[in-house]
Scaffold this active site. Structure first.
Site, PDB file in Angstrom:
ATOM      1  N   GLU A 114     -17.467  75.398  70.386  1.00  0.00           N
ATOM      2  CA  GLU A 114     -18.070  75.028  68.623  1.00  0.00           C
ATOM      3  C   GLU A 114     -18.486  73.661  67.993  1.00  0.00           C
ATOM      4  O   GLU A 114     -18.332  72.915  68.937  1.00  0.00           O
ATOM      5  CB  GLU A 114     -16.264  74.801  68.126  1.00  0.00           C
ATOM      6  N   LYS A 116     -18.247  69.797  66.883  1.00  0.00           N
ATOM      7  CA  LYS A 116     -17.791  68.461  66.239  1.00  0.00           C
ATOM      8  C   LYS A 116     -17.521  67.380  65.204  1.00  0.00           C
ATOM      9  O   LYS A 116     -18.746  67.580  65.327  1.00  0.00           O
ATOM     10  CB  LYS A 116     -17.182  67.446  67.438  1.00  0.00           C
ATOM     11  N   ASP A 118     -17.517  65.615  62.186  1.00  0.00           N
ATOM     12  CA  ASP A 118     -17.205  64.438  62.271  1.00  0.00           C
ATOM     13  C   ASP A 118     -15.883  63.838  60.435  1.00  0.00           C
ATOM     14  O   ASP A 118     -16.932  63.635  59.989  1.00  0.00           O
ATOM     15  CB  ASP A 118     -18.297  63.792  61.864  1.00  0.00           C
ATOM     16  N   TYR A 226     -10.054  75.057  62.641  1.00  0.00           N
ATOM     17  CA  TYR A 226     -10.747  75.079  64.458  1.00  0.00           C
ATOM     18  C   TYR A 226     -10.150  75.644  65.225  1.00  0.00           C
ATOM     19  O   TYR A 226     -10.481  76.271  66.392  1.00  0.00           O
ATOM     20  CB  TYR A 226     -11.952  74.408  64.954  1.00  0.00           C
ATOM     21  N   LYS A 313     -20.627  64.799  73.815  1.00  0.00           N
ATOM     22  CA  LYS A 313     -21.065  63.590  72.562  1.00  0.00           C
ATOM     23  C   LYS A 313     -22.490  64.177  72.542  1.00  0.00           C
ATOM     24  O   LYS A 313     -23.271  64.167  74.234  1.00  0.00           O
ATOM     25  CB  LYS A 313     -20.768  62.566  73.041  1.00  0.00           C
ATOM     26  N   CYS A 407     -21.531  31.429  47.488  1.00  0.00           N
ATOM     27  CA  CYS A 407     -22.560  32.496  47.167  1.00  0.00           C
ATOM     28  C   CYS A 407     -23.821  31.814  47.762  1.00  0.00           C
ATOM     29  O   CYS A 407     -24.229  30.711  47.306  1.00  0.00           O
ATOM     30  CB  CYS A 407     -22.811  32.090  45.526  1.00  0.00           C
ATOM     31  N   CYS A 410     -26.328  30.682  44.943  1.00  0.00           N
ATOM     32  CA  CYS A 410     -26.614  29.482  44.138  1.00  0.00           C
ATOM     33  C   CYS A 410     -24.453  28.719  44.369  1.00  0.00           C
ATOM     34  O   CYS A 410     -24.712  27.964  43.883  1.00  0.00           O
ATOM     35  CB  CYS A 410     -26.803  30.577  42.340  1.00  0.00           C
ATOM     36  N   CYS A 425     -20.126  37.220  43.200  1.00  0.00           N
ATOM     37  CA  CYS A 425     -20.365  35.842  43.603  1.00  0.00           C
ATOM     38  C   CYS A 425     -19.802  36.280  41.704  1.00  0.00           C
ATOM     39  O   CYS A 425     -20.310  36.704  40.611  1.00  0.00           O
ATOM     40  CB  CYS A 425     -21.914  35.845  43.761  1.00  0.00           C
ATOM     41  N   CYS A 431     -27.281  33.146  38.749  1.00  0.00           N
ATOM     42  CA  CYS A 431     -26.596  33.089  40.291  1.00  0.00           C
ATOM     43  C   CYS A 431     -28.646  34.071  39.816  1.00  0.00           C
ATOM     44  O   CYS A 431     -28.562  34.909  39.711  1.00  0.00           O
ATOM     45  CB  CYS A 431     -26.015  33.630  40.584  1.00  0.00           C
TER      46      CYS A 431
HETATM   47  S1  IVH Z   1     -10.109  70.945  68.627  1.00  0.00           S
HETATM   48  C1  IVH Z   1      -6.786  68.544  71.483  1.00  0.00           C
HETATM   49  N1  IVH Z   1     -12.763  71.843  67.492  1.00  0.00           N
HETATM   50  O1  IVH Z   1     -12.396  66.013  67.311  1.00  0.00           O
HETATM   51  C2  IVH Z   1      -7.109  69.069  70.388  1.00  0.00           C
HETATM   52  N2  IVH Z   1     -11.219  69.523  67.355  1.00  0.00           N
HETATM   53  O2  IVH Z   1     -10.741  64.568  69.956  1.00  0.00           O
HETATM   54  C3  IVH Z   1      -8.090  70.159  70.173  1.00  0.00           C
HETATM   55  N3  IVH Z   1     -12.533  67.776  66.116  1.00  0.00           N
HETATM   56  O3  IVH Z   1      -8.869  65.190  66.349  1.00  0.00           O
HETATM   57  C4  IVH Z   1      -9.011  69.626  69.170  1.00  0.00           C
HETATM   58  N4  IVH Z   1     -14.576  69.372  65.777  1.00  0.00           N
HETATM   59  O4  IVH Z   1      -9.989  65.927  64.706  1.00  0.00           O
HETATM   60  C5  IVH Z   1     -11.479  70.726  67.990  1.00  0.00           C
HETATM   61  N5  IVH Z   1     -14.252  72.178  66.626  1.00  0.00           N
HETATM   62  C6  IVH Z   1     -13.230  71.689  66.805  1.00  0.00           C
HETATM   63  C7  IVH Z   1     -13.497  70.169  65.788  1.00  0.00           C
HETATM   64  C8  IVH Z   1     -12.831  69.103  66.370  1.00  0.00           C
HETATM   65  C9  IVH Z   1     -13.841  68.140  65.395  1.00  0.00           C
HETATM   66  C10 IVH Z   1     -11.800  66.796  66.246  1.00  0.00           C
HETATM   67  C11 IVH Z   1     -10.286  67.342  66.026  1.00  0.00           C
HETATM   68  C12 IVH Z   1      -9.846  65.835  66.960  1.00  0.00           C
HETATM   69  C13 IVH Z   1     -10.629  65.137  67.762  1.00  0.00           C
HETATM   70  C14 IVH Z   1     -10.561  65.383  69.259  1.00  0.00           C
END
Ligand code: IVH
Length: 673
Positions: A114, A116, A118, A226, A313, A407, A410, A425, A431
């Site tokens: 999947e 990841k 953010d 997820y 990553k 500042c 000024c 400021c 200013c």
């Molecule tokens: S599974 C045991 N799936 O990544 C953790 N996490 O560093 C299992 N995250 O706190 C998490 N996308 O907030 C999982 N597709 C995904 C994710 C995901 C983002 C985040 C999640 C977690 C952090 C882990």
């Protein structure tokens, strides 16, 4: 209405609202207008207010918020919320795979990949099909109960089909703010002269912890689910869990893929490396999970993270360089923004010399020192940002960044309001960057639209002492301009013509151009439409102001403050004398207000309090609706006042026409009275 009737009506309204909500948010379709959707919601709200014991925790009315949480309760997670180990290259991924293979003693296994996301991790508990608790990750063992705020997320089911789901289960997901919503909020902030938000992730996180859930509702958070956790889940693999989540109407990102080998995982990684930038939210890698739940159990977890999953990553599109200096920019409202001045470095095709540091907290978070080796990245924003400091490359006696207390332009001592990240400021009138910033704000397209002037000209005019406030623009002479560097006969004439032409801008533009704090373009429009003239606005009391729909305390206070300041009043008077428009014209008021009622036929009948019958008809037309004299099969709404004839009402009822009160009508159209 009897209790029994109310119960039935609440049931049918709930089902209908949920269906439209699902269509709109999950399938991008809509069968009804916003107006009609709001009307259904309003009807349900009113019924719940009348029969409070019939209101349920999964009612769609929960989505609009309204709950104030003074302090979030700490809750213990039934299953800890772990984090993930990270890998950064194919070799580290291979090591992970070897560890899995070894521990599973050569049993066959597959992976599930999947993206990841953010955002902010969330855990949701469902009992007997109903969402009973939403909690943040916290320290992994205990988090904050943010149920009221989570319920405002439209794509999050407040209840699920009980027959398909376990009696009690938890789902985990990532709450996020889409880049689109984030950019919209920042554009508004920019317009209002407020400090900008750093990134969607922090904004989502901050929003989830707001005390007033009705504000959370307006911030349009979203959430990808997820995983599913529980003791007796009716599934054997993660893939089956994902399918079940989809079936239960959870929003699962369709970006996942089952992968049988490392090679397939690498393909997934490269397939998404570029494509992920087209998703609505930021992603920083992928997550690789062992698919079989039995094997997940077999692999187990360390104290921090599971052994059955790992993150890969993506390399951030960044570069490393040296921080030479931090300088401070002062904006139109006096907000001070620290800027990192860098050793020039090539990043995504352009040379970067400067990066935003946002505010003092960010400098503290990075523990930034002059001479540090820093990572810079280009996110969705135009200005790159400093994302990290490499402490291993730090000189022993490096100097910390000392945030100035005066500042930089000024020398006025800076102030920082309680709870705000930004320093200001307070020398608004003296200013230089604030003065120049106000003139730049004044001439912009959405304000006075004087495109014959640019910021270089403003700087020259200011430095020569010719223009110290917007009103000075209107007394510039030919000679004043002609003597400026780079100006000839034609350019001088163009500039002066541009200034002259701006006098035709409507009042709402002028009001926005004044640069009253928190009065952005939209607020200026609302105020102009409501008060019609500057004189009325000036006379308005605090109560008058907050009585206008969507005008809050903060704006009201700022407007009041503006009109009690002698110098601003004098400036306004000079602008009036110059011939700018301080009244909304009749024909502008007649403009189409919205198309909320497009294609709808309404009948107005009875006696009203806020508006006359004719005014109501006018409003209907302005919002794109048609007005009919009598109720028929073609009538969509009957706006019913006092003392209306029973026959009309009966006819409307028998034809199943929606009957709404004047108050409903006002609320649904967001009218200001
Ligand atoms: S599974 C045991 N799936 O990544 C953790 N996490 O560093 C299992 N995250 O706190 C998490 N996308 O907030 C999982 N597709 C995904 C994710 C995901 C983002 C985040 C999640 C977690 C952090 C882990």
């Amino acid at each position: 209405m009897t209790q029994e009737e109310a119960k039935n009506k609440i049931g049918s309204l709930t089902a209908e609202i949920n269906r439209h909500n699902h269509l709109y948010y999950m399938e991008n379709k809509s069968e009804i207008s916003d107006f009609e959707f709001d009307r259904l919601m309003k009807e349900l709200q009113d019924l719940e207010a009348e029969f409070p014991d019939l209101a349920t925790p999964d009612s769609p009315t929960q989505r609009v918020g309204g709950t104030i949480t003074k302090e979030f309760e700490t809750v213990t997670h039934a299953f800890p919320m772990l984090s993930l180990g990270n890998t950064y290259n194919p070799e580290e991924l291979e090591e992970f795979d070897k560890r899995v293979a070894k521990q599973l003693e050569d049993e066959p296994y597959t992976y599930f990949c999947e993206l990841k996301f953010d955002g902010v991790a969330i855990s949701l508990t469902y009992e007997n099909g109903v969402l009973t608790r939403a909690a943040t990750r916290g320290d992994g063992t205990r988090g904050d109960d943010i149920t009221a705020n989570a319920k405002t997320i439209r794509t999050l089911p407040l209840s699920v089909d009980k027959s398909k789901a376990p009696a009690r289960f938890e789902v985990r997901g990532e709450v996020y703010m889409s880049r689109e919503v984030f950019n919209r909020i920042n554009r508004e902030k920019e317009e209002n002269g407020e400090a900008l938000l750093a990134n969607p992730r922090n904004t989502a996180s901050g929003t989830l912890k707001m005390q007033d859930s009705s504000i959370v509702a307006k911030r349009h958070l979203d959430c990808y689910i997820y995983s599913m956790v529980g003791d007796d889940l009716p599934v054997e693999t993660h893939e089956e869990a994902i399918k079940l989540l989809e079936e239960l109407n959870f929003k699962v990102s369709p970006t996942y893929r089952k992968c049988g080998s490392l090679k397939e995982i690498e393909k997934y990684i490269s397939d998404w490396e570029e494509e992920r930038h087209n998703l609505p939210l930021d992603t920083d890698g992928i997550v690789i999970k062992v698919n079989s739940l039995a094997q997940q159990r077999e692999l187990g977890s360390t104290a921090k993270s599971p052994r059955w999953a790992i993150a890969y990553k993506y390399q951030a599109e960044g570069a490393q360089t040296t921080l030479k200096e931090v300088t401070y920019q002062v904006g139109r409202t006096g907000a001070v923004t620290p800027v990192a001045n860098l050793e020039p470095v090539l990043l995504a095709g352009t040379t970067v010399k400067r990066a935003s540091l946002y505010n003092a907290n960010e400098i503290e978070r990075l523990d930034l020192r002059i001479g540090d080796t820093v990572s810079v990245e280009k996110g969705g924003e135009i200005i790159p940002k400093v994302t990290a400091v490499d402490p291993t490359k730090r000189e022993a006696n490096s100097q910390p960044v000392n945030y100035p207390d005066k500042c930089p332009e000024c020398e006025t001592p800076l102030v920082r309001k309680e709870g705000e990240a930004v320093h200001y400021c307070p020398n608004t009138k003296g200013c230089p960057p604030q003065i120049k910033g106000r003139i730049e704000h004044f001439i912009q397209r959405r304000a006075m639209d004087i495109n014959s002037i640019g910021s270089r000209t403003i700087a020259m005019l200011y430095e020569k002492g010719l223009v110290k406030s917007p009103a000075d623009l209107y007394s510039l002479s030919y000679d004043d301009v002609y003597e400026l560097e780079g100006f000839k006969d034609q350019s001088t004439k163009n500039l002066l013509e541009g200034i002259e032409a701006s006098k035709a801008q409507p009042f709402r533009n002028v009001l926005f151009a004044l640069g009253i704090r928190y009065v952005g373009r939209t607020v200026a429009e609302k105020l102009a439409a409501h008060f019609k003239t500057l004189e009325n606005l000036k006379q308005a009391s605090y109560e008058d102001l907050v009585g206008v729909h969507e005008i809050g305390e903060r704006i009201a206070e700022s407007v009041m403050e503006f009109f009690t300041d002698e110098e601003w009043l004098e400036e306004v008077q000079r602008l009036q004398e110059a011939g700018l428009r301080f009244e909304e014209e009749e024909e502008e008021q007649q403009e189409q207000a919205s198309d909320s009622l497009a294609g709808k036929t309404l009948v107005v009948s009875g006696v009203f309090t806020a508006f006359s019958r004719d005014e109501l008809k006018d409003i209907i037309r302005k919002h794109g609706g048609k007005v009919a004299g009598s109720v028929s099969g073609k009538t969509d709404y009957l706006v019913a006042g006092e003392n209306m004839g029973p026959s009309k009402l009966d006819k409307a009822r028998s034809l199943n026409v929606n009957i709404i009160s004047e108050k409903d009508f006002i609320e649904l159209l967001d009218l200001t009275i």
